[in-house]
Write an enzyme that holds these catalytic residues in place. Structure first.
Site, PDB file in Angstrom:
ATOM      1  N   GLY A 105     -25.497 -99.987  57.646  1.00 24.57           N
ATOM      2  CA  GLY A 105     -25.911-100.442  56.323  1.00 24.57           C
ATOM      3  C   GLY A 105     -24.737-100.916  55.490  1.00 24.57           C
ATOM      4  O   GLY A 105     -23.698-100.253  55.435  1.00 24.57           O
ATOM      5  N   THR A 106     -24.896-102.061  54.847  1.00 29.41           N
ATOM      6  CA  THR A 106     -23.834-102.630  54.003  1.00 29.41           C
ATOM      7  C   THR A 106     -24.441-103.782  53.206  1.00 29.41           C
ATOM      8  O   THR A 106     -25.421-104.379  53.628  1.00 29.41           O
ATOM      9  CB  THR A 106     -22.667-103.151  54.870  1.00 29.41           C
ATOM     10  OG1 THR A 106     -21.896-102.066  55.360  1.00 29.41           O
ATOM     11  CG2 THR A 106     -21.720-104.038  54.082  1.00 29.41           C
ATOM     12  N   THR A 107     -23.840-104.093  52.074  1.00 31.94           N
ATOM     13  CA  THR A 107     -24.128-105.344  51.366  1.00 31.94           C
ATOM     14  C   THR A 107     -22.800-106.019  51.052  1.00 31.94           C
ATOM     15  O   THR A 107     -21.967-105.443  50.348  1.00 31.94           O
ATOM     16  CB  THR A 107     -24.895-105.096  50.057  1.00 31.94           C
ATOM     17  OG1 THR A 107     -26.108-104.399  50.341  1.00 31.94           O
ATOM     18  CG2 THR A 107     -25.230-106.420  49.383  1.00 31.94           C
TER      19      THR A 107
ATOM     20  N   LYS B 129     -14.392-102.354  52.063  1.00 32.23           N
ATOM     21  CA  LYS B 129     -14.951-103.282  53.050  1.00 32.23           C
ATOM     22  C   LYS B 129     -14.397-104.696  52.902  1.00 32.23           C
ATOM     23  O   LYS B 129     -14.845-105.609  53.587  1.00 32.23           O
ATOM     24  CB  LYS B 129     -16.481-103.308  52.922  1.00 32.23           C
ATOM     25  CG  LYS B 129     -17.131-101.950  53.151  1.00 32.23           C
ATOM     26  CD  LYS B 129     -18.632-102.016  53.028  1.00 32.23           C
ATOM     27  CE  LYS B 129     -19.238-100.624  53.191  1.00 32.23           C
ATOM     28  NZ  LYS B 129     -20.707-100.643  53.088  1.00 32.23           N
TER      29      LYS B 129
ATOM     30  N   SER C 215     -27.348-105.147  55.616  1.00 28.72           N
ATOM     31  CA  SER C 215     -28.737-104.708  55.486  1.00 28.72           C
ATOM     32  C   SER C 215     -29.298-104.953  54.092  1.00 28.72           C
ATOM     33  O   SER C 215     -30.505-105.033  53.916  1.00 28.72           O
ATOM     34  CB  SER C 215     -28.845-103.218  55.841  1.00 28.72           C
ATOM     35  OG  SER C 215     -27.947-102.459  55.043  1.00 28.72           O
TER      36      SER C 215
END
Length: 277
Positions: A43-45, A76, A172
Site C-alpha cells: 500500500g502506498t500513494t 518514499k 494503492s
C-alpha cells in the site's frame, strides 16, 4: 540412400518447467493441508505534477507489512541525482535498492560526460532494468526532474513500461489521488498551487486507502532550487486527551463470583556445587 525424416517438435522460447514444478508442489502441499504463499498486497500513494517552473513530487509515509503498519514515518521519495528525484511504491526493499543502483550508475554517467544527467536518461536506465526482470522487481516509480530541456515527469511500471504525463499517480491509493488531479489540475500552475494540489491528492489517497497513511512529504524541483519538505503536512495528527477515562473501583456491579481451588504440585530442587579443587 533413402533419407530418414524424423519429426522434431520445435523448441519454444519459454520453459514451462517451473509451472509443472509449482503444480506438483501445490498438490503435495494440499495433501498435507498447506497452501502455497500468495502475493502480498502493498500500500502506498505517490504522485507528481508539472508546474510552470518545475516538478512537485509527493508521497505518504506509511509502510505496511500485510495488515500491520510497520513504519509510520518512512521516506518514499528517493534521491537519484541533484536534479532528479523518484517516488517509489511496491516492495520497499525493491524500490530502495533499484533507486540506489540507478543513482550510482547515473553518477558514473555524469562523471563520464561532465554534465548533469537528463531525466530521460534515468527513465531509460530504470525501464531497461525493470523490463529485464519481467516484473519480478516490485518497484512502481514516479520519476521527476528538471534538466536543460525543462521539467519532465514519468511513471514507470514494474514490467518496464513508462508514461510521460503532466500529472501521474501510482500505488494503492492512486485512484483517489487521480480523482483530485483530474478535477483540479490546470497547465502552467504556480509553485504554491502545485504543492497544494499534490498535497490534496496524497491526502485523498491517505483517507481512502488503508495501505496509505501518516504524513505527506513533498519534493519541489526547479532550475534554481530544490526543496525537500518532510513533512509538508500531518493530516492524521493524534488527538489530545482532555480527561482521565478510568472508572473507580466498584463502579461495575459484580453479579456472580466463583472461587475455584487449584491443585498445585510443589517440586523441590537442590543444586549441588561441583568440586573444582
Amino acid at each position: 540412400m533413402a533419407a530418414v525424416s524424423v519429426y522434431e517438435r520445435p523448441v519454444g522460447g519459454f520453459s514451462f518447467d517451473n509451472c509443472r514444478r509449482n503444480a506438483i508442489l501445490e498438490a503435495d502441499f494440499a495433501k498435507k493441508g498447506y497452501k502455497l504463499p500468495t502475493a502480498r498486497k502493498t500500500g502506498t500513494t505517490i504522485a507528481g505534477v508539472v508546474y510552470k517552473d518545475g516538478i512537485v513530487l509527493g508521497a505518504d509515509t506509511r509502510a505496511t507489512e500485510g495488515m500491520v503498519v510497520a513504519d509510520k514515518n518512512c521516506s518514499k521519495i528517493h534521491f537519484i541525482s541533484p536534479n532528479i528525484y523518484c517516488c517509489g511504491a511496491g516492495t520497499a526493499a525493491d524500490t530502495d535498492m533499484t533507486t540506489q543502483l540507478i543513482s550510482s550508475n547515473l553518477e558514473l554517467h555524469s562523471l563520464s560526460t561532465g554534465r548533469l544527467p537528463r531525466v530521460v536518461t534515468a527513465n531509460r536506465m530504470l525501464k531497461q532494468m525493470l523490463f529485464r526482470y519481467q516484473g519480478y522487481i516490485g518497484a512502481a516509480l514516479v520519476l521527476g526532474g528538471v534538466d536543460v530541456t525543462g521539467p519532465h515527469l514519468y511513471s514507470i511500471y514494474p514490467h518496464g513500461s513508462t508514461d510521460k504525463l503532466p500529472y501521474v499517480t501510482m500505488g494503492s491509493g492512486s485512484l483517489a489521488a487521480m480523482a483530485v488531479f483530474e478535477d483540479k489540475f490546470r497547465p502552467e500552475m504556480e509553485e504554491e498551487e502545485a504543492k497544494q494540489l499534490v498535497s490534496e491528492a496524497i491526502a485523498a489517497g491517505i483517507f481512502n486507502d488503508l495501505g496509505s497513511g501518516s504524513n505527506i512529504d513533498l519534493c519541489v524541483i526547479s532550475k534554481s532550487k530544490l526543496d525537500f519538505l518532510r513533512p509538508y503536512s500531518v493530516p492524521n495528527k493524534k488527538g489530545t486527551r482532555f480527561g482521565r477515562y478510568r472508572c473507580e473501583k466498584g463502579t461495575t456491579a459484580v453479579l456472580t463470583e466463583k472461587v475455584t481451588a487449584l491443585d498445585i504440585e510443589v517440586l523441590e530442587e537442590t543444586v549441588q556445587t561441583m568440586d573444582t579443587s
